[in-house]
Design a protein around this motif. Structure first.
Motif, PDB file in Angstrom:
ATOM      1  N   TRP A   8      53.709   0.209  28.999  1.00  0.00           N
ATOM      2  CA  TRP A   8      54.234   1.266  29.862  1.00  0.00           C
ATOM      3  C   TRP A   8      53.783   2.662  29.417  1.00  0.00           C
ATOM      4  O   TRP A   8      53.883   3.618  30.167  1.00  0.00           O
ATOM      5  N   TYR A   9      53.260   2.787  28.191  1.00  0.00           N
ATOM      6  CA  TYR A   9      52.746   4.087  27.751  1.00  0.00           C
ATOM      7  C   TYR A   9      51.424   4.438  28.425  1.00  0.00           C
ATOM      8  O   TYR A   9      51.027   5.609  28.418  1.00  0.00           O
ATOM      9  N   ASP A  10      50.746   3.464  29.014  1.00  0.00           N
ATOM     10  CA  ASP A  10      49.440   3.739  29.629  1.00  0.00           C
ATOM     11  C   ASP A  10      49.552   4.824  30.693  1.00  0.00           C
ATOM     12  O   ASP A  10      48.743   5.759  30.741  1.00  0.00           O
ATOM     13  N   GLN A  11      50.557   4.707  31.563  1.00  0.00           N
ATOM     14  CA  GLN A  11      50.725   5.693  32.632  1.00  0.00           C
ATOM     15  C   GLN A  11      51.148   7.054  32.081  1.00  0.00           C
ATOM     16  O   GLN A  11      50.722   8.094  32.583  1.00  0.00           O
ATOM     17  N   LEU A  12      51.980   7.056  31.037  1.00  0.00           N
ATOM     18  CA  LEU A  12      52.383   8.318  30.429  1.00  0.00           C
ATOM     19  C   LEU A  12      51.193   9.006  29.777  1.00  0.00           C
ATOM     20  O   LEU A  12      51.071  10.237  29.825  1.00  0.00           O
ATOM     21  N   MET A  13      50.310   8.221  29.186  1.00  0.00           N
ATOM     22  CA  MET A  13      49.109   8.794  28.580  1.00  0.00           C
ATOM     23  C   MET A  13      48.213   9.446  29.628  1.00  0.00           C
ATOM     24  O   MET A  13      47.601  10.490  29.387  1.00  0.00           O
ATOM     25  N   LYS A  14      48.136   8.822  30.808  1.00  0.00           N
ATOM     26  CA  LYS A  14      47.337   9.397  31.891  1.00  0.00           C
ATOM     27  C   LYS A  14      47.984  10.673  32.428  1.00  0.00           C
ATOM     28  O   LYS A  14      47.301  11.633  32.773  1.00  0.00           O
ATOM     29  N   PRO A  17      47.750  13.738  29.123  1.00  0.00           N
ATOM     30  CA  PRO A  17      46.613  13.409  28.251  1.00  0.00           C
ATOM     31  C   PRO A  17      46.538  14.247  26.988  1.00  0.00           C
ATOM     32  O   PRO A  17      45.803  13.884  26.050  1.00  0.00           O
ATOM     33  N   ILE A  18      47.282  15.348  26.931  1.00  0.00           N
ATOM     34  CA  ILE A  18      47.236  16.196  25.753  1.00  0.00           C
ATOM     35  C   ILE A  18      47.846  15.511  24.536  1.00  0.00           C
ATOM     36  O   ILE A  18      47.489  15.796  23.390  1.00  0.00           O
ATOM     37  N   VAL A  19      48.747  14.570  24.759  1.00  0.00           N
ATOM     38  CA  VAL A  19      49.437  13.884  23.662  1.00  0.00           C
ATOM     39  C   VAL A  19      48.536  12.791  23.100  1.00  0.00           C
ATOM     40  O   VAL A  19      47.988  11.976  23.840  1.00  0.00           O
ATOM     41  N   THR A  20      48.386  12.771  21.784  1.00  0.00           N
ATOM     42  CA  THR A  20      47.518  11.793  21.142  1.00  0.00           C
ATOM     43  C   THR A  20      48.222  10.447  21.000  1.00  0.00           C
ATOM     44  O   THR A  20      49.453  10.353  21.098  1.00  0.00           O
ATOM     45  N   GLN A  21      47.432   9.422  20.724  1.00  0.00           N
ATOM     46  CA  GLN A  21      47.979   8.078  20.487  1.00  0.00           C
ATOM     47  C   GLN A  21      48.979   8.112  19.335  1.00  0.00           C
ATOM     48  O   GLN A  21      50.056   7.505  19.415  1.00  0.00           O
ATOM     49  N   GLN A  25      53.045   7.273  19.308  1.00  0.00           N
ATOM     50  CA  GLN A  25      53.636   6.324  18.366  1.00  0.00           C
ATOM     51  C   GLN A  25      54.828   6.931  17.639  1.00  0.00           C
ATOM     52  O   GLN A  25      55.832   6.251  17.407  1.00  0.00           O
ATOM     53  N   VAL A  26      54.720   8.211  17.284  1.00  0.00           N
ATOM     54  CA  VAL A  26      55.852   8.897  16.660  1.00  0.00           C
ATOM     55  C   VAL A  26      57.036   8.937  17.624  1.00  0.00           C
ATOM     56  O   VAL A  26      58.181   8.666  17.244  1.00  0.00           O
ATOM     57  N   LEU A  27      56.752   9.260  18.882  1.00  0.00           N
ATOM     58  CA  LEU A  27      57.812   9.288  19.882  1.00  0.00           C
ATOM     59  C   LEU A  27      58.435   7.903  20.060  1.00  0.00           C
ATOM     60  O   LEU A  27      59.658   7.761  20.152  1.00  0.00           O
ATOM     61  N   ASP A  28      57.595   6.884  20.071  1.00  0.00           N
ATOM     62  CA  ASP A  28      58.081   5.515  20.251  1.00  0.00           C
ATOM     63  C   ASP A  28      59.001   5.099  19.105  1.00  0.00           C
ATOM     64  O   ASP A  28      59.919   4.305  19.309  1.00  0.00           O
ATOM     65  N   SER A  29      58.763   5.649  17.925  1.00  0.00           N
ATOM     66  CA  SER A  29      59.567   5.266  16.756  1.00  0.00           C
ATOM     67  C   SER A  29      61.013   5.737  16.857  1.00  0.00           C
ATOM     68  O   SER A  29      61.897   5.204  16.180  1.00  0.00           O
ATOM     69  N   ILE A  30      61.275   6.743  17.702  1.00  0.00           N
ATOM     70  CA  ILE A  30      62.657   7.219  17.864  1.00  0.00           C
ATOM     71  C   ILE A  30      63.242   6.832  19.222  1.00  0.00           C
ATOM     72  O   ILE A  30      64.372   7.205  19.544  1.00  0.00           O
TER      73      ILE A  30
END
Length: 202
Positions: A8-14, A17-21, A25-30
């Motif tokens: 589900w992060y694929d669409q958020l990355m699109k 796009p300024i946010v790095t992988q 991952q840091v965001l996902d950890s919280i």
């Protein structure tokens, strides 16, 4: 430690796009994934907002009661949209808005107390936060513009041209509440627009 992010992060990355992988991952950890059933609340009026969320799937409405106690909808949130009440969180005051699922939904819930310190370490996350705030202001401005239109037909036509996803996925009753008109007035207005009859789930 690097790991593979859920799909589900694929669409958020699109979308951001300024946010790095690594920052995702840091965001996902919280963050935590939460399922919300149709009719259940992400935030109830009268409660202080403590969490924000990205919508993974489903639809939410932001609603308030008018002076007569009738529900008015001020915003919808679909997949990849953001759920929050920044005013309630920042002022530590009870929310005057309820955020309710209008279909079964899945969200990526983030505790805002844990999120705030990340802005100093990851400037791109701060930029996204500012972008989300700008999007919220634009949506509020657009809704005010809709309500300034004088007839149900003009309000509905504006929504049809600018927000077709709302027309396609959200019930006539909820659209009427968003346009601040009766369901019957909206039904009559739609008779003047070809191809619109029978496109709703209620």
């Amino acid at each position: 430690m690097k790991y593979e992010l859920p799909a589900w992060y694929d669409q958020l990355m699109k979308k951001y796009p300024i946010v790095t992988q690594e920052e995702w991952q840091v965001l996902d950890s919280i963050a935590t994934v939460k399922r919300i059933k149709k009719g259940d609340a992400f935030l109830r009026s009268g409660k202080v907002a403590r969490n924000a969320a990205f919508v993974i799937s489903g639809i939410f409405k932001f609603s308030i009661p008018d002076e007569a106690g009738n529900e008015k909808i001020i915003k919808f949130a679909l997949a990849d949209d953001f759920l929050a009440n920044c005013e309630s969180y920042n002022k530590k005051a009870p929310s005057n808005v309820s955020i309710i699922a209008i279909e079964d939904a899945v969200i990526l819930k983030i505790n805002q107390l844990k999120l705030k310190p990340l802005y100093d370490q990851h400037i791109n996350l701060l930029h996204v936060s500012l972008q989300l705030y700008q999007e919220l202001l634009e949506q509020q401005s657009e809704h005010q513009h809709i309500l300034a239109l004088k007839t149900p037909l003009r309000r509905y036509r504006f929504l049809m041209e600018r927000r077709p996803a709302i027309i396609q996925r959200i019930s006539l009753t909820n659209i009427a509440k968003y346009l601040y008109i009766s369901r019957e007035a909206l039904s009559r207005a739609r008779l003047f627009l070809p191809g619109q009859r029978g496109n709703f789930c209620d």
